[in-house]
Every structure is written in C-alpha cells, then in structure tokens.
Design a protein around this motif. Structure first.
Motif, mmCIF file in Angstrom:
data_model
loop_
_atom_site.group_PDB
_atom_site.id
_atom_site.type_symbol
_atom_site.label_atom_id
_atom_site.label_comp_id
_atom_site.label_asym_id
_atom_site.label_seq_id
_atom_site.Cartn_x
_atom_site.Cartn_y
_atom_site.Cartn_z
ATOM 1 N N LEU A 1 -32.933 -6.537 -20.754
ATOM 2 C CA LEU A 1 -32.187 -5.513 -20.025
ATOM 3 C C LEU A 1 -32.271 -4.173 -20.746
ATOM 4 O O LEU A 1 -32.400 -3.118 -20.112
ATOM 5 C CB LEU A 1 -30.720 -5.928 -19.875
ATOM 6 N N TYR A 2 -32.218 -4.216 -22.070
ATOM 7 C CA TYR A 2 -32.295 -2.976 -22.827
ATOM 8 C C TYR A 2 -33.725 -2.452 -22.897
ATOM 9 O O TYR A 2 -33.985 -1.271 -22.625
ATOM 10 C CB TYR A 2 -31.749 -3.184 -24.238
ATOM 11 N N GLU A 3 -34.661 -3.323 -23.244
ATOM 12 C CA GLU A 3 -36.022 -2.877 -23.489
ATOM 13 C C GLU A 3 -36.730 -2.428 -22.210
ATOM 14 O O GLU A 3 -37.518 -1.481 -22.234
ATOM 15 C CB GLU A 3 -36.799 -3.999 -24.171
ATOM 16 N N PHE B 1 -35.498 7.446 -23.617
ATOM 17 C CA PHE B 1 -36.807 6.818 -23.567
ATOM 18 C C PHE B 1 -37.098 6.331 -22.152
ATOM 19 O O PHE B 1 -36.180 6.079 -21.365
ATOM 20 C CB PHE B 1 -36.875 5.647 -24.550
ATOM 21 N N ASP B 2 -38.380 6.182 -21.848
ATOM 22 C CA ASP B 2 -38.756 5.718 -20.516
ATOM 23 C C ASP B 2 -38.191 4.322 -20.261
ATOM 24 O O ASP B 2 -38.137 3.477 -21.166
ATOM 25 C CB ASP B 2 -40.278 5.678 -20.375
ATOM 26 N N ALA B 3 -37.767 4.087 -19.032
ATOM 27 C CA ALA B 3 -37.235 2.780 -18.642
ATOM 28 C C ALA B 3 -37.495 2.558 -17.156
ATOM 29 O O ALA B 3 -37.592 3.515 -16.373
ATOM 30 C CB ALA B 3 -35.739 2.688 -18.921
ATOM 31 N N GLU B 4 -37.632 1.302 -16.779
ATOM 32 C CA GLU B 4 -37.782 0.952 -15.375
ATOM 33 C C GLU B 4 -36.434 1.071 -14.662
ATOM 34 O O GLU B 4 -35.376 1.026 -15.286
ATOM 35 C CB GLU B 4 -38.285 -0.490 -15.242
ATOM 36 N N ASP B 5 -36.508 1.226 -13.348
ATOM 37 C CA ASP B 5 -35.282 1.232 -12.561
ATOM 38 C C ASP B 5 -34.624 -0.138 -12.626
ATOM 39 O O ASP B 5 -35.294 -1.176 -12.613
ATOM 40 C CB ASP B 5 -35.588 1.582 -11.106
ATOM 41 N N ALA B 6 -33.305 -0.146 -12.694
ATOM 42 C CA ALA B 6 -32.565 -1.409 -12.767
ATOM 43 C C ALA B 6 -32.749 -2.205 -11.483
ATOM 44 O O ALA B 6 -32.833 -1.625 -10.391
ATOM 45 C CB ALA B 6 -31.087 -1.133 -13.002
ATOM 46 N N PRO B 7 -32.823 -3.528 -11.585
ATOM 47 C CA PRO B 7 -32.876 -4.360 -10.379
ATOM 48 C C PRO B 7 -31.669 -4.101 -9.486
ATOM 49 O O PRO B 7 -30.558 -3.824 -9.969
ATOM 50 C CB PRO B 7 -32.860 -5.792 -10.938
ATOM 51 N N ALA B 8 -31.883 -4.195 -8.169
ATOM 52 C CA ALA B 8 -30.823 -3.890 -7.210
ATOM 53 C C ALA B 8 -29.582 -4.740 -7.448
ATOM 54 O O ALA B 8 -28.446 -4.274 -7.277
ATOM 55 C CB ALA B 8 -31.341 -4.085 -5.788
ATOM 56 N N GLU B 9 -29.771 -5.985 -7.862
ATOM 57 C CA GLU B 9 -28.640 -6.881 -8.063
ATOM 58 C C GLU B 9 -27.733 -6.423 -9.198
ATOM 59 O O GLU B 9 -26.532 -6.730 -9.220
ATOM 60 C CB GLU B 9 -29.144 -8.293 -8.357
ATOM 61 N N LEU B 10 -28.284 -5.653 -10.134
ATOM 62 C CA LEU B 10 -27.504 -5.200 -11.283
ATOM 63 C C LEU B 10 -26.815 -3.863 -11.059
ATOM 64 O O LEU B 10 -25.877 -3.519 -11.787
ATOM 65 C CB LEU B 10 -28.413 -5.080 -12.513
ATOM 66 N N LEU B 11 -27.259 -3.090 -10.082
ATOM 67 C CA LEU B 11 -26.779 -1.721 -9.913
ATOM 68 C C LEU B 11 -25.258 -1.607 -9.813
ATOM 69 O O LEU B 11 -24.677 -0.655 -10.347
ATOM 70 C CB LEU B 11 -27.437 -1.082 -8.687
ATOM 71 N N PRO B 12 -24.537 -2.546 -9.154
ATOM 72 C CA PRO B 12 -23.072 -2.396 -9.093
ATOM 73 C C PRO B 12 -22.394 -2.425 -10.447
ATOM 74 O O PRO B 12 -21.245 -1.981 -10.578
ATOM 75 C CB PRO B 12 -22.638 -3.593 -8.229
ATOM 76 N N HIS B 13 -23.082 -2.955 -11.474
ATOM 77 C CA HIS B 13 -22.467 -3.110 -12.791
ATOM 78 C C HIS B 13 -22.938 -2.061 -13.804
ATOM 79 O O HIS B 13 -22.542 -2.100 -14.962
ATOM 80 C CB HIS B 13 -22.765 -4.511 -13.334
ATOM 81 N N VAL B 14 -23.772 -1.112 -13.370
ATOM 82 C CA VAL B 14 -24.326 -0.095 -14.258
ATOM 83 C C VAL B 14 -23.356 1.081 -14.351
ATOM 84 O O VAL B 14 -22.866 1.592 -13.335
ATOM 85 C CB VAL B 14 -25.697 0.372 -13.764
ATOM 86 N N VAL B 15 -23.071 1.523 -15.593
ATOM 87 C CA VAL B 15 -22.164 2.654 -15.814
ATOM 88 C C VAL B 15 -22.819 3.642 -16.770
ATOM 89 O O VAL B 15 -23.644 3.271 -17.609
ATOM 90 C CB VAL B 15 -20.804 2.192 -16.384
#
Length: 320
Positions: A55-57, A128-142
């Motif tokens: 999730l971090y990397e 740093f560059d990162a991929e977009d978070a999976p849709a299932e995780l987006l409600p928990h991203v702050v």
C-alpha cells in the motif's frame, strides 16, 4: 474494503506473543497484547490483498491504526498460540472499522481478547510517484489524521510551563519527552505502538512518583499490575523529534479493586498545546501465587492513598 461486512471480509490467523512482552513470570503485558491485535489487523489486510508494505510502496498510502480499544479477558503466556478472528464492521466515516477476537487453548478454546480497531489510509506527503489507489480503498484514504468528530481544544501556554499548566490542581502526573524515530513510522509520524509505550511508561513513572513503584510492590508484597482494558484514540498527528507532553490523570478508584486513568498527549506548536491522542486504562494489582498463576487483590491503604492523592502528592512531573 467495503463499509458493509460480508463473510468474505472475515479472516483468521494464528499469532504468538513476543518474548519482549514477558516481563514478569511468563505473563504478557497489555502493550504486547495490543501488538498482537495490530499483527492480526495487518494480516487481515494481507489476506484481503492489501499488505501495508505494498500500500505504501505502490500507492503512497500509510496504514495507520488510529483507534485501539482492547479488553483482556484471559492472560496470555509466552508460549501460547492464539487464534485471531478479524471482521470488518459497517459504519459511517472514513476509517476502516474492525473487530478482533482472540481465543487460546486452555483445554478448550477460551476467549482471551476482544478489540475494536479503526484504520486510516493516510496519503504520504513526500511527493514521490505513486499509483492511484484502488477504488475499494478510496473511502478510507485521508490527507491527514484528525478527529473531526471529537472536541479537540488547543490550550494557549503563554509564559506557563506546559506540564505545570496541564497538571495543576489535578490528581495527575505529567511527562515530557522528545519522540524518537523508533516510536514513528512512514518516515515522520508517531504510530500507535509509540502511544502504547507512552501509556505503559507514564503509569510506571506515576506509581514511582507516588512511592508505590512496580518493583516496590513486587519486592514487598509480591504484587504485579494487571490491565483488563485500554484504549487510545488519535486526535491529530505528532511528528518525529517533537516533544510530547503526556498527562496521566486518575479518574476513579473502584472498590479498592481497580482504578481507571486517562492519558492525554499534546505537542507544543506556536505557543499552543495541540492534543494529539487521548486514552484510558484500567488497572488492578494481583499477587503472584506461583510461577504460573496469579489472582487479583484488593488495594491496601498505601496503594489507595497513593492513587487518590492522599499520600501527600497531588500532581507530579517528569522529563526524560
């Protein structure tokens, strides 16, 4: 992770306590029981396809336990193999909510721990560059960790000493300590295990300040402290190398059998104390009966007077 718990969102794992937590005889202290809860939560995420490292990397998401409420029903011993069951709990709000239960074999499966846990996926601020978070995780991203649903009131300090300000007139003990890197994670922020260490340390300093240190009661009465319940909630972020002002306040002594205390943590920024975490802990004392067994005891006058402030100390302070 869905906000609606389904059978697929239940995981099980087996976890042993770490040797470091076996401090007195072979029993495991509350801090390391909470470490086991943390391990169960991280393993749940792995089994769901979302390990904390990836999730971090990949996505720049920091897995943060932001609320940890644990009841210990049966003591763990060092060689126990506990079975953890983790379930996702439906709720409103951005955190992922989990229930964690441990059972242990005592001739038959016995429920040992019940815990409620909140997890936030905090965006890494370092660019740093990162991929977009999976849709299932987006409600928990702050974007940051905060407690918008709780009354968090900063305290102006002025010319006062922060510890004097926080403990004056209270049955409390205050402690100031610079947060080292090994209390932090994801490069900069104090993590839940850091606050668990604070909660354990300030209890130790408090009873020493009151003349009833852990070793004193061990040497003189063969008594050990036991913790049936603890909770810590994040209110804001504390950063590496900031000074954390931690206050331990005794709230209630119940029938000379247990006492409850509140822990409040602050950092000083621009002349204002900002609350970063709050928690409560329930403590009792037990007598060691043999190398394997203990039983709870009633507090004697010395311990009761120390806890209630009748021993001549109403507030204390410490720095490290």
């Amino acid at each position: 992770m869905s906000q609606t718990a389904t059978p697929e969102h239940l995981t099980m794992s087996q976890i042993r306590p770490r040797y470091e937590g076996s401090n007195i005889c072979t029993w495991i202290g509350f801090k390391h029981v909470n470490y086991m809860v943390e391990e169960a939560v991280l393993d749940h995420l792995r089994q769901r396809g979302f390990p904390a490292g990836a999730l971090y990397e990949r996505y720049g998401l920091c897995t943060d336990i932001t609320d940890l409420d644990t009841k210990i029903l049966t003591a763990f011993h060092i060689d126990d193999l506990a079975t953890a069951t983790v379930r996702e709990v439906a709720h409103d709000g951005p955190e992922l909510r989990l229930s964690v239960e441990f059972t242990v074999d005592r001739g038959k499966p016995v429920k040992a721990v019940k815990s409620k846990v909140s997890v936030s996926l905090r965006l890494d601020p370092h660019g740093f560059d990162a991929e977009d978070a999976p849709a299932e995780l987006l409600p928990h991203v702050v974007a940051s960790i905060s407690a918008e649903d709780k009354a968090v009131v900063p305290i102006p300090v002025g010319d006062a000493d922060p510890l004097d300000l926080l403990t004056a007139g209270r049955n409390a003990f205050g402690w100031a300590w610079r947060m080292p890197y090994f209390y932090c994670h994801f490069t900069e922020r104090v993590q839940m295990s850091g606050y668990l260490r604070q909660m354990e340390e300030i209890l130790d300093l408090f009873v020493e300040d009151r003349g009833v240190s852990i070793k004193t009661l061990l040497d003189e009465q063969n008594w050990i402290p036991v913790v049936p319940h603890s909770r810590i909630t994040f209110l804001a972020e504390a950063k590496m190398e900031e000074t954390l002002y931690t206050v331990f306040t005794v709230e209630n002594v119940f029938k000379r059998y247990t006492f409850t205390a509140r822990m409040d943590c602050y950092v000083l920024r621009d002349g204002v104390l900002v609350p970063t975490a709050t928690g409560r802990i329930t403590h009792g004392w037990a007598v060691i009966e043999n190398r394997k067994d203990w039983s709870l005891v009633n507090f004697d006058d010395r311990l009761t007077d120390a806890l209630t402030g009748k021993a001549g100390v109403i507030s204390g302070r410490g720095t490290v």
